[in-house]
Scaffold this active site. Structure first.
Site, PDB file in Angstrom:
ATOM      1  N   HIS A 109       0.703  12.611 -90.546  1.00 35.15           N
ATOM      2  CA  HIS A 109       1.016  11.914 -91.324  1.00 35.15           C
ATOM      3  C   HIS A 109       1.979  12.066 -92.286  1.00 35.15           C
ATOM      4  CE1 HIS A 109      -1.456  10.122 -94.269  1.00 35.15           C
ATOM      5  NE2 HIS A 109      -1.859   9.663 -93.621  1.00 35.15           N
ATOM      6  N   ASP A 163      -7.956  21.710 -76.088  1.00 35.69           N
ATOM      7  CA  ASP A 163      -8.450  21.977 -75.609  1.00 35.69           C
ATOM      8  C   ASP A 163      -8.893  20.585 -74.075  1.00 35.69           C
ATOM      9  OD1 ASP A 163      -8.933  23.910 -77.141  1.00 35.69           O
ATOM     10  OD2 ASP A 163     -11.615  23.931 -77.592  1.00 35.69           O
ATOM     11  N   ARG A 203       4.148   4.842 -90.434  1.00 36.33           N
ATOM     12  CA  ARG A 203       4.271   6.635 -90.580  1.00 36.33           C
ATOM     13  C   ARG A 203       5.705   7.384 -90.685  1.00 36.33           C
ATOM     14  NH1 ARG A 203      -1.811   7.561 -89.240  1.00 36.33           N
ATOM     15  NH2 ARG A 203      -2.768   6.194 -91.288  1.00 36.33           N
ATOM     16  N   GLU A 241      -2.432  -1.123 -95.276  1.00 34.83           N
ATOM     17  CA  GLU A 241      -2.476   0.216 -94.842  1.00 34.83           C
ATOM     18  C   GLU A 241      -0.754  -0.155 -94.323  1.00 34.83           C
ATOM     19  OE1 GLU A 241      -5.001   3.000 -93.332  1.00 34.83           O
ATOM     20  OE2 GLU A 241      -6.585   3.042 -94.209  1.00 34.83           O
ATOM     21  N   ARG A 274       1.371   5.992 -83.957  1.00 30.26           N
ATOM     22  CA  ARG A 274       0.391   4.425 -84.309  1.00 30.26           C
ATOM     23  C   ARG A 274       0.226   3.894 -85.200  1.00 30.26           C
ATOM     24  NH1 ARG A 274      -4.709   6.124 -86.640  1.00 30.26           N
ATOM     25  NH2 ARG A 274      -4.078   7.814 -86.901  1.00 30.26           N
ATOM     26  N   HIS A 328      -1.318  15.414 -87.179  1.00 29.66           N
ATOM     27  CA  HIS A 328      -1.913  13.708 -87.536  1.00 29.66           C
ATOM     28  C   HIS A 328      -3.420  13.222 -86.149  1.00 29.66           C
ATOM     29  CE1 HIS A 328      -4.460  11.503 -89.746  1.00 29.66           C
ATOM     30  NE2 HIS A 328      -3.768  10.457 -89.488  1.00 29.66           N
TER      31      HIS A 328
HETATM   32  C1  SIN Z   1      -5.655   7.583 -93.464  1.00 27.10           C
HETATM   33  O1  SIN Z   1      -6.314   6.953 -93.835  1.00 27.10           O
HETATM   34  O2  SIN Z   1      -4.174   7.087 -94.313  1.00 27.10           O
HETATM   35  C2  SIN Z   1      -5.296   8.598 -91.529  1.00 27.10           C
HETATM   36  C3  SIN Z   1      -6.126   6.899 -91.238  1.00 27.10           C
HETATM   37  C4  SIN Z   1      -5.813   6.487 -90.007  1.00 27.10           C
HETATM   38  O3  SIN Z   1      -5.086   7.826 -89.294  1.00 27.10           O
HETATM   39  O4  SIN Z   1      -5.406   6.170 -89.391  1.00 27.10           O
END
Ligand code: SIN
Length: 524
Positions: free
Chosen positions: A230, A209, A276, A114, A368, A333
């Site tokens: 995201h 919350d 991201r 990823e 993140r 996200h």
């Molecule tokens: C994704 O599958 O792109 C999201 C996974 C994540 O936010 O770590």
């Protein structure tokens, strides 16, 4: 109002909540309350997987470095090292318990890639259903314990003893009746606040919350300006309908505009797999010019086999995924900030703990790294649960100030108004003028009333809006104070990182000055 007593009360039912409950329940009486049902959570929706330096040729240092780089070095390196190292143990424990991550035909684990990862290290289940499979695995274990799970119960207030210790919570149940839970240890594991924005990949429960509950009882919130968008929400008829996992780009998909031009070329050395915030900001800048952005997935063989959940999502909206052209837009996200905790989940309020997305241990920094969130829930949930397991049993001293049964009715916005203003002024690109406008708009909702009054005479809908307003003001004012761009916090009036903000965090506390929340800026 009925009342219950337990050793550990857990608010939420995502991966961090489930892990904490499972470990704590080995010696403690655990109760878990969740706003809707145990299957409505961001965990359940998580597609990508669990990032872990688990493959034979991977290294802890490499995963730490990728996490730090994605986080623009705002991370707490010690906490990151702890996450990554313990992550391997957490994965091995799951495997030994029988968790099935995807394997190849030789029964070897398959590691996905990823964005911003320099190695293939994402463990996944049934292609793109990792969160669901993990949640089901843990829920199945919960069935064999004494943990009491209460669904459709929304926490409206935390209970605080005269000495400032948190001793439980008040909920409104499925019949709208109030319930009181007394607990020696109260754990907030209620997830994030993606629903503060009109475009979100999150579950309907992610309305902030936990942040608001914590702020109301004097806990410290940290790094609230860092909200991750995201890059690739499935974008159909002007709405984000769900997530198209980053793993799709990990398998080679390319972001293109409507003319087929690849948009990430020349932007970052990792191109479509850049961190991201860089991909989201690039897509957003193209969309602002009126362009449409698509994921070209034509090169991915057997797309429907590798990504069955995304295939089903496309089909639900009559999108023919076989064309290899999936329309996408950035969507809120994950929040990197949250309730400040140490690595065991302790907050500054005695008896109150936070874990998972709602907590801020500093592992994610300013942005993140993909698939580090399920990992966070696994690792820190286990750690908190083990710590609670070993805490001596105590009797709760129920000596609280009289719990008010009436409160002033606050003025509240509609959810749509709030979401639009958040996107407009505290969205992917921010600046001082917009954030000031947002803060002033939010001030009209009597923040001091929201901070001071009990919420037990409000309906669930009103409490939700009140939580959203308190979380929104925390984000707006933190974002206004951080006069630089770093990671997911992108300001067009201070476009660069500033050395004076390096390693500095904004902490939000509840003290009042002229009806507004006071913020302090601290150097880590
Ligand atoms: C994704 O599958 O792109 C999201 C996974 C994540 O936010 O770590």
């Amino acid at each position: 109002m009925s009342s219950f007593k337990c050793d550990v009360l857990i608010i939420g039912s995502g991966i961090a909540a489930l892990q904490t409950a499972l470990y704590a329940s080995q010696t403690k009486k655990v109760m878990m309350v969740t706003k809707t049902n145990v299957r409505t959570s961001n965990t359940y929706l998580a597609q990508g997987g669990v990032a872990a330096a688990h493959a034979p040729n991977d290294h802890v240092e490499s995963h730490v470095q990728d996490t730090m780089e994605a986080g623009e070095y705002h991370n707490n390196r010690e906490a990151v090292t702890h996450l990554v190292t313990s992550g391997i143990t957490a994965v091995n424990t799951l495997l030994s318990q029988g968790m099935k991550f995807d394997c190849n035909e030789y029964n070897q684990l398959v590691y996905g890639l990823e964005g911003a990862h320099s190695e293939r290290r994402i463990l996944h289940c049934k292609g793109d259903s990792t969160g669901k499979e993990l949640a089901e695995f843990l829920l199945n274990q919960i069935q064999h314990t004494s943990i009491v799970v209460k669904e459709n119960e929304m926490v409206v207030d935390l209970l605080i003893a005269k000495d400032g210790t948190c001793i439980g919570a008040v909920t409104r149940d499925g019949n709208n009746a109030l319930q009181k839970y007394y607990a020696t240890h109260t754990v907030i594991a209620s997830g994030g606040c993606g629903m503060l924005y009109p475009y979100s990949t999150n579950s309907q429960n992610a309305t902030g919350d936990g942040f608001a509950l914590a702020l109301k009882v004097g806990a410290r919130l940290k790094d609230m300006e860092f909200n991750q968008f995201h890059p690739t929400g499935l974008y159909i008829n002007g709405k984000v309908r769900g997530l198209v996992s980053e793993a799709v780009r990990g398998e080679g998909a390319i972001l293109r505009n409507q003319d087929g031009i690849p948009i990430m070329e020349g932007i970052h050395r990792l191109q479509d797999l850049a961190p991201r915030h860089i991909v989201a900001q690039t897509i957003f800048s193209h969309m602002k010019k009126g362009q449409q952005i698509f994921l070209d997935t034509s090169m991915i063989k057997n797309f429907n086999k590798r990504f069955p959940a995304i295939t089903a999502l496309c089909e639900r909206y009559d999108l023919d995924w076989r064309q290899g052209k999936i329309p996408v837009a950035p969507a809120s996200h994950f929040i990197m900030g949250g309730i400040e905790t140490d690595e065991q989940g302790r907050t500054n309020v005695n008896g109150l703990y936070a874990v998972g997305e709602v907590a801020c241990t500093g592992v994610h920094g300013a942005n993140r790294l993909a698939s580090n969130s399920l990992l966070e829930g696994l690792v820190f949930g286990r750690e908190l649960g083990m710590m609670l397991q070993h805490c001596p049993l105590q009797n709760i001293q129920i000596n609280m100030e009289a719990y008010k049964d009436e409160c002033k009715r606050p003025l509240l916005p509609t959810i749509q108004e709030l979401q639009q203003n958040m996107f407009l002024y505290a969205g992917i690109v921010r600046n001082d003028e917009g954030l000031r406008t947002l803060s002033h708009w939010l001030q009209q909702f009597s923040l001091s009333t929201l901070l001071e009054e009990s919420f037990q005479s409000l309906s669930k809908e009103e409490v939700t809006k009140a939580f959203m307003v308190l979380t929104a003001i925390s984000i707006a004012n933190s974002a206004r104070l951080r006069k630089e761009s770093r990671g997911a916090h992108n300001r067009n009036d201070c476009c660069n990182e500033s050395a004076s903000w390096q390693n500095a965090s904004i902490i939000i506390t509840q003290s009042h000055v002229e009806g507004s929340v006071v913020y302090e800026q601290v150097k880590a």
